[in-house]
Design an enzyme around this catalytic site. Structure first.
Site, PDB file in Angstrom:
ATOM      1  N   PHE A  64       1.070  -1.347  -0.260  1.00 53.64           N
ATOM      2  CA  PHE A  64       0.008  -0.141   0.085  1.00 53.64           C
ATOM      3  C   PHE A  64       0.754   1.572  -0.171  1.00 53.64           C
ATOM      4  O   PHE A  64       1.834   1.617   0.244  1.00 53.64           O
ATOM      5  CB  PHE A  64      -1.166  -0.052   1.604  1.00 53.64           C
ATOM      6  N   ASP A 154       4.536  -3.933   3.952  1.00 46.33           N
ATOM      7  CA  ASP A 154       5.016  -2.720   4.908  1.00 46.33           C
ATOM      8  C   ASP A 154       5.877  -1.663   3.473  1.00 46.33           C
ATOM      9  O   ASP A 154       6.675  -2.423   3.540  1.00 46.33           O
ATOM     10  CB  ASP A 154       5.405  -2.352   5.593  1.00 46.33           C
ATOM     11  N   HIS A 176       9.170  -9.488  15.099  1.00 45.33           N
ATOM     12  CA  HIS A 176       9.285  -7.988  15.262  1.00 45.33           C
ATOM     13  C   HIS A 176      10.638  -7.975  16.205  1.00 45.33           C
ATOM     14  O   HIS A 176      11.489  -8.518  16.998  1.00 45.33           O
ATOM     15  CB  HIS A 176       8.727  -7.511  15.939  1.00 45.33           C
ATOM     16  N   GLY A 178      12.246  -5.614  17.820  1.00 46.75           N
ATOM     17  CA  GLY A 178      12.535  -4.953  18.771  1.00 46.75           C
ATOM     18  C   GLY A 178      12.004  -5.263  19.918  1.00 46.75           C
ATOM     19  O   GLY A 178      12.715  -5.557  20.883  1.00 46.75           O
ATOM     20  N   GLU A 246      -1.314  -4.741  13.984  1.00 46.43           N
ATOM     21  CA  GLU A 246       0.125  -5.237  14.391  1.00 46.43           C
ATOM     22  C   GLU A 246      -0.946  -6.097  15.458  1.00 46.43           C
ATOM     23  O   GLU A 246      -0.850  -7.670  15.961  1.00 46.43           O
ATOM     24  CB  GLU A 246       0.555  -4.649  14.013  1.00 46.43           C
TER      25      GLU A 246
HETATM   26  C1  2GW Z   1      -0.935   6.964   7.740  1.00 45.29           C
HETATM   27  C2  2GW Z   1      -0.678   7.643   8.859  1.00 45.29           C
HETATM   28  C3  2GW Z   1      -0.461   7.341   9.963  1.00 45.29           C
HETATM   29  C4  2GW Z   1       0.368   6.100   9.282  1.00 45.29           C
HETATM   30  C5  2GW Z   1       0.708   5.350   8.205  1.00 45.29           C
HETATM   31  C6  2GW Z   1       0.218   6.453   7.441  1.00 45.29           C
HETATM   32  C7  2GW Z   1      -0.023   5.644   6.110  1.00 45.29           C
HETATM   33  C8  2GW Z   1       0.204   4.082   6.038  1.00 45.29           C
HETATM   34  C9  2GW Z   1      -0.133   6.182   4.851  1.00 45.29           C
HETATM   35  O1  2GW Z   1      -0.779   7.270   4.563  1.00 45.29           O
HETATM   36  N1  2GW Z   1      -0.443   5.624   3.964  1.00 45.29           N
HETATM   37  C10 2GW Z   1       0.158   4.606   3.782  1.00 45.29           C
HETATM   38  O2  2GW Z   1       0.213   4.187   2.848  1.00 45.29           O
HETATM   39  N2  2GW Z   1       0.442   3.670   4.661  1.00 45.29           N
HETATM   40  C11 2GW Z   1       0.422   2.300   4.244  1.00 45.29           C
HETATM   41  O3  2GW Z   1       0.606   1.493   6.069  1.00 45.29           O
HETATM   42  C12 2GW Z   1       2.085   1.720   4.375  1.00 45.29           C
HETATM   43  O4  2GW Z   1       1.925   0.635   2.705  1.00 45.29           O
HETATM   44  C13 2GW Z   1       2.860   1.462   5.323  1.00 45.29           C
HETATM   45  O5  2GW Z   1       4.037   0.864   5.409  1.00 45.29           O
HETATM   46  C14 2GW Z   1       1.785   0.686   5.983  1.00 45.29           C
HETATM   47  C15 2GW Z   1       1.686   0.620   7.873  1.00 45.29           C
HETATM   48  O6  2GW Z   1       1.862   2.213   7.707  1.00 45.29           O
HETATM   49  P1  2GW Z   1       3.744   2.340   8.491  1.00 45.29           P
HETATM   50  O7  2GW Z   1       4.605   2.091   7.455  1.00 45.29           O
HETATM   51  O8  2GW Z   1       3.918   3.979   8.660  1.00 45.29           O
HETATM   52  O9  2GW Z   1       3.523   2.144  10.448  1.00 45.29           O
HETATM   53  P2  2GW Z   1       4.712   1.685  10.965  1.00 45.29           P
HETATM   54  O10 2GW Z   1       5.827   1.560   9.923  1.00 45.29           O
HETATM   55  O11 2GW Z   1       5.024   2.182  12.426  1.00 45.29           O
HETATM   56  O12 2GW Z   1       4.404  -0.147  11.244  1.00 45.29           O
HETATM   57  C16 2GW Z   1       3.947  -1.418  12.343  1.00 45.29           C
HETATM   58  O13 2GW Z   1       2.914  -0.827  12.892  1.00 45.29           O
HETATM   59  C17 2GW Z   1       1.868  -0.624  12.246  1.00 45.29           C
HETATM   60  C18 2GW Z   1       0.306  -0.650  12.888  1.00 45.29           C
HETATM   61  O14 2GW Z   1       0.662   0.515  13.656  1.00 45.29           O
HETATM   62  C19 2GW Z   1       0.724  -1.390  11.191  1.00 45.29           C
HETATM   63  O15 2GW Z   1       0.664  -3.035  11.818  1.00 45.29           O
HETATM   64  C20 2GW Z   1       2.540  -2.159  10.396  1.00 45.29           C
HETATM   65  O16 2GW Z   1       2.413  -3.017   9.176  1.00 45.29           O
HETATM   66  C21 2GW Z   1       3.066  -2.085  11.007  1.00 45.29           C
HETATM   67  O17 2GW Z   1       4.494  -2.662  10.333  1.00 45.29           O
HETATM   68 MN    MN Z   2       6.555   0.393   8.488  1.00 46.70          MN
END
Ligand code: 2GW
Ligand code: MN
Length: 296
Positions: A64, A154, A176, A178, A246
Site C-alpha cells: 500500500f 509495508d 519483530h 524490537g 498488528e
Molecule cells: C497514515 C497515517 C499514520 C500512519 C501511517 C499512514 C499511512 C500508511 C499512509 O499515510 N499511507 C500508507 O500507504 N500507509 C501504509 O501502511 C504503508 O504501506 C505503510 O508501510 C503501512 C503501515 O504504516 P507505517 O509503515 O507508517 O507503520 P509502521 O512502520 O509504524 O508499522 C507498524 O505498525 C503498524 C500499526 O500501527 C502496522 O501494523 C504496520 O504494518 C507495522 O509495520
Molecule cells: Mn512501516
C-alpha cells in the site's frame, strides 16, 4: 521396462552434507510446535532454490502506498527486484490513491506489476482497516487465480539481501526486531479484555511484526478476514487496539500458529544496530520523517 527415476531426470546437485550434530546453537531454529524459524545458516539457499524453482510458483506481493507513502515505492520495488524471490514469477499489487506517482520500474522476466487505485485517507485507522479489507477483496477478485503464495508488506522498507523460497509456507509470520529478547509480559500486545485483540500477560509466543504476513493465498485470506472483522467489532465498541492491525495479527497467530516463522533478519529497522545473532539483514524499515510522510 526400465522405470525412469524421477530424481535423476536433471543433473545432479552437489551440496554440503546436512549434519545431525552441527548447526546454529546461538539461536533457536524451531518453535515448540515444530515450525522452522528461518535464520542464516539453517538452510542451504542453492538446495532450497532447486526444490522450489521447478514448481513454477507465482508469488503475489501486496503493498500500500497511500498519500505521501508513494515516495517509498521506488526503493521498495528496485530492491525487491534485486533480492526478493529472484527467479520466481512475481505479481506486485500496488494499492494507491496516486496512480500517476507510481514509478516505472524495470521488472525482470516473469514479473508483473499492477496498480490498483484505492481511496486516499488521512486517518491511519481507516488505512489500516481498509488494508485488510482490500487485500481480501483483491484475493477474491484476482489473486486467488493469479498466485500460489502471497506476501503483504509495508512499503516504507527496502530489501538488502536474499529473501527467497525458504520463506514459503502455509502461514508465515516474522518476529519483530524490537522484542525478540523480551519476556512475553513486556510484549506490546493489546492488554484490555474489552478488545478482541486481547492477550493475557501469561500468554503469547513471540511478538510478530505487522509489516509482513505471508503464506498460501487462502490462509492469508482467512487471516485478513478474521482480523478485519475483529478490528471492526472493536471500532463498533469505540476501541482501537494498541498497535491496530498488528495487535489483531498477534492475537490471531497465538491461536492459529504459523507454520513457518521468519527471524528478525526478515524484518529489521534501519535505526537499530545489528545484533550478533543477525548475520544478515534481508529487509528493513527505513527511517522516516513522520512529519514529512504522515497526513497529520
Ligand atoms: C497514515 C497515517 C499514520 C500512519 C501511517 C499512514 C499511512 C500508511 C499512509 O499515510 N499511507 C500508507 O500507504 N500507509 C501504509 O501502511 C504503508 O504501506 C505503510 O508501510 C503501512 C503501515 O504504516 P507505517 O509503515 O507508517 O507503520 P509502521 O512502520 O509504524 O508499522 C507498524 O505498525 C503498524 C500499526 O500501527 C502496522 O501494523 C504496520 O504494518 C507495522 O509495520
Ligand atoms: Mn512501516
Amino acid at each position: 521396462e526400465i522405470p525412469i527415476d524421477e530424481d535423476q531426470k536433471s543433473t545432479r546437485l552437489l551440496y554440503k552434507q546436512p549434519s545431525v550434530l552441527v548447526g546454529r546453537t546461538d539461536v533457536v531454529s524451531v518453535t515448540p510446535w515444530l515450525a522452522p524459524i528461518v535464520w542464516e545458516g539453517t538452510f542451504d539457499p542453492v538446495l532450497v532454490d532447486n526444490i522450489y524453482k521447478p514448481m513454477n510458483l507465482t508469488i503475489a506481493t501486496t503493498v500500500f502506498a497511500i498519500g505521501k507513502y508513494v515516495r517509498f515505492l521506488q526503493d521498495f520495488l528496485d530492491t525487491a527486484e534485486k533480492h526478493f524471490m529472484v527467479g520466481f514469477n512475481m505479481r506486485y499489487y500496488v494499492f494507491t490513491d496516486r496512480p500517476h506517482d507510481v514509478p516505472s520500474v524495470n521488472l525482470t522476466r516473469g514479473r508483473h506489476l499492477s496498480v490498483i487505485q484505492v481511496p486516499g485517507s488521512n486517518r491511519w485507522q481507516e488505512i489500516s482497516a481498509r488494508r485488510m479489507e482490500i487485500i481480501q477483496t483483491t484475493i477474491e477478485r484476482q489473486i486467488r487465480r493469479e498466485a500460489d503464495y502471497i506476501f503483504c508488506l509495508d512499503v516504507d522498507s527496502k530489501f538488502h539481501a536474499r529473501w527467497g523460497p525458504e520463506s514459503l509456507g502455509r502461514l508465515v509470520a516474522v518476529i519483530h526486531p524490537g522484542y525478540y529478547e523480551q519476556t512475553r509480559d513486556r510484549f506490546p500486545y493489546e492488554r484490555r479484555p474489552a478488545s478482541t485483540a486481547y492477550i493475557p500477560m501469561d500468554e503469547g509466543d513471540y511478538y510478530y511484526g505487522g509489516a509482513m504476513i505471508g503464506g498460501f493465498v487462502e490462509d492469508v485470506y482467512t487471516l485478513t478476514k478474521v482480523c478485519q472483522t475483529r478490528f471492526e467489532e472493536d471500532a463498533g465498541n469505540s476501541i482501537e487496539a494498541a498497535w491496530q492491525e498488528e495487535s489483531h495479527l498477534n492475537r490471531y497467530l497465538l491461536y492459529n500458529k504459523p507454520s513457518k516463522v521468519l527471524s528478525p533478519e526478515y524484518l529489521w529497522q534501519d535505526f537499530k544496530a545489528k545484533t550478533k545473532e543477525v548475520k544478515v539483514i534481508r529487509f528493513s524499515g527505513v527511517i522516516k520523517n513522520y512529519a514529512d510522510v504522515r497526513p497529520n
